[in-house]
Structures are given as C-alpha cells and as structure tokens.
Scaffold this active site. Structure first.
Site, mmCIF file in Angstrom:
data_model
loop_
_atom_site.group_PDB
_atom_site.id
_atom_site.type_symbol
_atom_site.label_atom_id
_atom_site.label_comp_id
_atom_site.label_asym_id
_atom_site.label_seq_id
_atom_site.Cartn_x
_atom_site.Cartn_y
_atom_site.Cartn_z
ATOM 1 N N THR A 31 0.864 -1.189 0.000
ATOM 2 C CA THR A 31 0.000 0.000 0.000
ATOM 3 C C THR A 31 0.898 1.237 0.000
ATOM 4 O O THR A 31 1.314 1.690 -1.055
ATOM 5 C CB THR A 31 -0.969 -0.002 1.200
ATOM 6 N N LYS A 48 4.088 -6.918 4.190
ATOM 7 C CA LYS A 48 3.847 -5.537 3.800
ATOM 8 C C LYS A 48 3.567 -4.729 5.055
ATOM 9 O O LYS A 48 3.097 -5.256 6.066
ATOM 10 C CB LYS A 48 2.693 -5.416 2.812
ATOM 11 N N THR A 77 -0.936 -0.934 8.856
ATOM 12 C CA THR A 77 -1.533 -2.237 8.497
ATOM 13 C C THR A 77 -0.390 -3.150 8.055
ATOM 14 O O THR A 77 0.384 -2.736 7.231
ATOM 15 C CB THR A 77 -2.487 -1.969 7.347
ATOM 16 N N GLU A 82 6.883 4.784 7.324
ATOM 17 C CA GLU A 82 6.439 6.003 6.645
ATOM 18 C C GLU A 82 7.229 7.212 7.135
ATOM 19 O O GLU A 82 7.178 7.571 8.311
ATOM 20 C CB GLU A 82 4.944 6.209 6.873
ATOM 21 N N ASN A 120 0.199 10.583 6.312
ATOM 22 C CA ASN A 120 -1.039 10.159 6.957
ATOM 23 C C ASN A 120 -2.111 11.235 6.950
ATOM 24 O O ASN A 120 -3.302 10.934 7.033
ATOM 25 C CB ASN A 120 -0.737 9.683 8.380
ATOM 26 N N THR A 174 -6.786 11.389 0.670
ATOM 27 C CA THR A 174 -7.047 12.558 -0.165
ATOM 28 C C THR A 174 -6.854 12.267 -1.646
ATOM 29 O O THR A 174 -5.915 11.599 -2.006
ATOM 30 C CB THR A 174 -6.106 13.713 0.246
#
Length: 472
Positions: A200, A229, A240, A327, A467, A472
């Site tokens: 993702t 992942k 996740t 991230e 995040n 968006t």
C-alpha cells in the site's frame, strides 16, 4: 520540502497518489508500486534472486481495487500444489477485527491447522468494519479460490489491506481470481510480483528466502520464503501488517502454532513504527512437506529446535524490512534492554521506548536527548516490582561503525557527553540504544540476565504528511 501531487494532476502516466520528500528521496504511492518509484536507498533490500520452497506457486494480478490503479498488481495468490500438512496464523488483537481476519480464524479452527492450500490477499481496501456484507465478501473470495483448487472444503485464508470502512469491489476481484490462479508460477519474478501486489504505502516489496537443513535429514535442503507488507499503522500485537511464510519442510499441525508464536513474539511483535495496532494484522505460516524427510511432530525434538531457530531468525529479518520502510522514516533503531530480572519486563520497557513520540522525534532531529529514553523506562506499565532501580540503570548509544559505545548514563549518574560525537553517531541511518537495568533488585549488578530487543524508526515531518493525505 515536501511536494504533493493529487491523483490525475500529472496525467494518466502518473495517475496515483504520490507523496515525495526531497530530504531522502522517498516516494509513497498508495497501492501502486512500480520500479520507477522505489527510492534508490531502498533498492538494496529487494532480492535479485531467491530459493523458494517446492510445491508452492504464486502470482500477482491487477484488479483495480482502487480506481486510481489502472495497471499494477493488487491481488496476490499463494498456493500449494497439494494441501499443506500444517498451517497456523497469528492475528491482530484489535477489537475491530477485519472480515478476512474473522474468516481465516474460523477456517483454521475448522481445519485444525490441516489441509490449507492457499492464501489470497487484496490491497487497496481493508474490508474492515464492513458488517455482514464484508464478511460475505471475504467468504466469496475464499470460495472462488477453493473452486479453482477443485475442493469443496474451506482451504483458503484471506487477507486484505487498505482503507478501513469501505466495501470491496467484490465482483472485480472474483472475476480476476481465476486469472490469478492460471498465472501461478514458482519463479523469482512471480514471487516478487506477488510481494508487490500486497503493498500500500510501502516504497518497496518485502521478500526474502532462505535454505536450511534439519538434524534428522542432513542430506535434504529445505527452503523457507516469506513476504510481508507494512509501512504505517505498525505496532503489532498479534496484534496495516500482513505476512505469509512458506516452507517445504514436513511439519505436523500440532507443533505449527507454537513455532509461529515463538518466532512472531521475537520479530513481528517486536517492531513499531507509530504505535498503532491495525484491524487486519495477520501472519500466516504454511508447510507442505514437499521436500520430504521426517515429519517434525514433537516440540522436544532436535528438528523442532532447529526449525524454531531458523524460523525466528527469518521472521526477524523479514519484520525488520517493515521498519526500514516506515512512513517518513530516516532511521532504523534497535533498542536492547538487558540485565533484566525477567524477559517480559525487558520487552515491555523496549516496547515503551519504541512507541515514545518524544524519543522518536529526538532521533529524527539527531538530538542525543537520553532523558526521553530514561523517562520512557520509568513510566513503563506492567514491569515486575524492582526491575527498574534508578541507581543501577545505564543508557548508551552503540554506533554501527564498530567504534566504542557512547555512554550517556551510568548507574543512574549522567556522563559528560561528547555532543559532537553523539551528533555524528545520530547522522547514521542505523543506531542501537542499550538500556542496562543492572539486574534490578535481584542482586549485584549483572545478575539479571534476561534481554529483549525491539526495532523501530523515527518520526519525521513526512510521516505527518503521508497520513494527513492518506485518503485525499
């Protein structure tokens, strides 16, 4: 500087959700991972070849679960040519368990860990908090794969990852499952494409493989392969994050779950990116016995001990790739809590440090603020009485270049810290933090011998950007 591009604003060729941070050249494409978007520093983690377990075939197929994805794989299928002799899984502890989690738990219970043949995974939609309809969608995915396998008994585990609270485009998925089945292959490229299909906000696919032998069959070479992942919403407590591990070693269903639990507790349950536990976390372990040899059926056997060691080390390597792709992360941090009277207390302390926003932001700012580390040690819940004794506690940084450890606190007394050296250590991507509890109050320093290790990353501006723009 952070530059944002809305979907479609750059034309069809880049019609995707892109977040690029020029500080480290990171690019985040939600659910659309391709070679051209993988940051150069991350390419070293992608294998160019592998040794994969006999009897397993895999595929990555494009469905278009998210409308923005017009060509890249988002449906993964992992299948054994014959039903597995043993299968086990560890699931999220989040109360809002996703539909595929609920279904897979029931399937494993019904089959008593035997006869599982496939795992089907979609990215782009978590199928979580979707009610009875979502559960029926998960059942439909499993049933379609079972149909392809030619079996009427439930033999497929289901996983999903993506946005919570949205229904799957189930018709599109069901239409493509036969294609995914016909595309099954055992090549390295097939395994890599499958690992890509479950991504993702990941910036690179996470796939590793390894060979090993067992004491009872030294002439047989066994293989272990795994993909995972995850880059955000990572603080598993299976928990996740998704993962599938496959081996061609012969394992009895009775010992499969203990093997996986031991490995997961010291790997996937010992990592943290942001402290959030997903609704979908699942790690599955499949063994089909295709390589032959003596079946591992006793937890006291030499073969069991050997496989446990291999599986745990393998799971640690795989889970660490998740942290390296955190991230917005700029650092890969190992925190080692040692000389604790008990393992559980050491692990709780390591976990608390790994979750601390103040620790994580200090590391991002290259600030050797050891007080934040010590603070996290001091407020950790659930530790055994007497584990943390201030006058026996020490904190230090261990550089990755092999140079001497930088002592920050020794037996509760602060050291005069060389700030220039501390800053230089924090310039590196990798860092180890050592917290020595000195044995607590169980005796003289060093008598408490338990140690726990956690892996985590820092918090950067990019994490907030990614995040904040997730949907968006």
């Amino acid at each position: 500087m952070v530059v944002l591009f809305k979907a479609g604003s750059l034309g069809p060729a880049t019609n995707s959700f892109i977040i690029a941070a020029t500080r480290r050249g990171q690019i985040r494409l939600y659910n659309i991972l391709q070679d051209t978007t993988i940051p150069e520093p991350k390419r070293k983690y992608i294998p160019s070849s592998g040794t994969y377990p006999k009897g397993f075939r895999v595929s990555g197929t494009h469905v278009g679960v998210k409308a923005a994805n017009t060509k890249y794989p988002d449906l993964a299928l992992i299948s054994s040519d014959k039903p597995c002799t043993a299968a086990a899984a560890v699931f999220t502890t989040n109360k809002f368990q996703a539909a595929p989690v609920q279904l897979s738990k029931v399937t494993l219970e019904q089959r008593k860990g035997k006869g599982i043949q496939s795992v089907v995974i979609n990215s782009g939609c978590a199928n979580a908090v979707t009610g009875k309809g979502g559960l029926e969608d998960a059942r439909s995915m499993a049933a379609k794969v079972d149909e392809c396998n030619g079996t009427s008994e439930p033999s497929t585990l289901v996983m999903s990852t993506g946005v919570i609270g949205q229904r799957l485009p189930i018709s599109k998925i069901l239409d493509k499952i036969p294609t995914a089945y016909s595309n099954l292959a055992s090549t390295h490229n097939a395994w890599l494409a499958t690992a890509r299909a479950i991504c993702t906000t990941d910036t690179f696919p996470k796939l590793i493989s390894r060979t090993f032998s067992l004491p009872s069959s030294p002439g047989i070479t066994y293989s272990l392969a795994g993909m995972t992942k995850g880059a955000g919403m990572i603080h598993p407590n299976m928990a996740t994050l998704l993962g599938v591990l496959c081996t061609d070693a012969p394992v009895d269903a009775s010992v499969m779950k203990p093997l996986l639990l031991h490995a997961v507790s010291r790997s996937f349950n010992s990592i943290s990116i942001d402290g959030d536990t997903s609704t979908n976390d699942t790690i599955a372990f499949l063994a089909n016995g295709a390589a032959g040899g003596q079946t591992i059926a006793s937890s006291t056997s030499q073969d069991y001990a050997a496989l446990q060691k291999v599986l745990t080390s393998f799971a640690q390597s795989l889970s660490q790739l998740v942290v390296r792709d955190g991230e917005g992360a700029t650092k890969f941090v190992t925190v080692r809590v040692q000389n604790s009277p008990c393992y559980d207390s050491a692990r709780r302390i390591a976990s608390t440090i790994a979750r601390s926003p103040l620790v994580k932001t200090a590391l991002y700012g290259r600030d050797a603020n050891w007080g934040r580390i010590l603070c996290a040690v001091g407020y950790t819940d659930g530790v055994t009485e007497g584990t943390v004794v201030p006058e026996r506690t020490s904190v230090s940084f261990k550089p990755v270049d092999g140079s001497p450890t930088l002592r920050l606190l020794v037996n509760g007394e602060p050291e005069v810290v060389d700030e220039e050296r501390a800053s230089a250590i924090l310039q590196d991507e990798d860092l180890e933090i050592i917290v020595d509890l000195g044995g607590g109050d169980k005796g003289e320093k060093g008598l408490g011998g338990e140690e726990a290790v956690y892996w985590f990353c820092d918090f950067s501006h990019e994490y907030v950007t990614i995040n904040g723009d997730y949907r968006t």
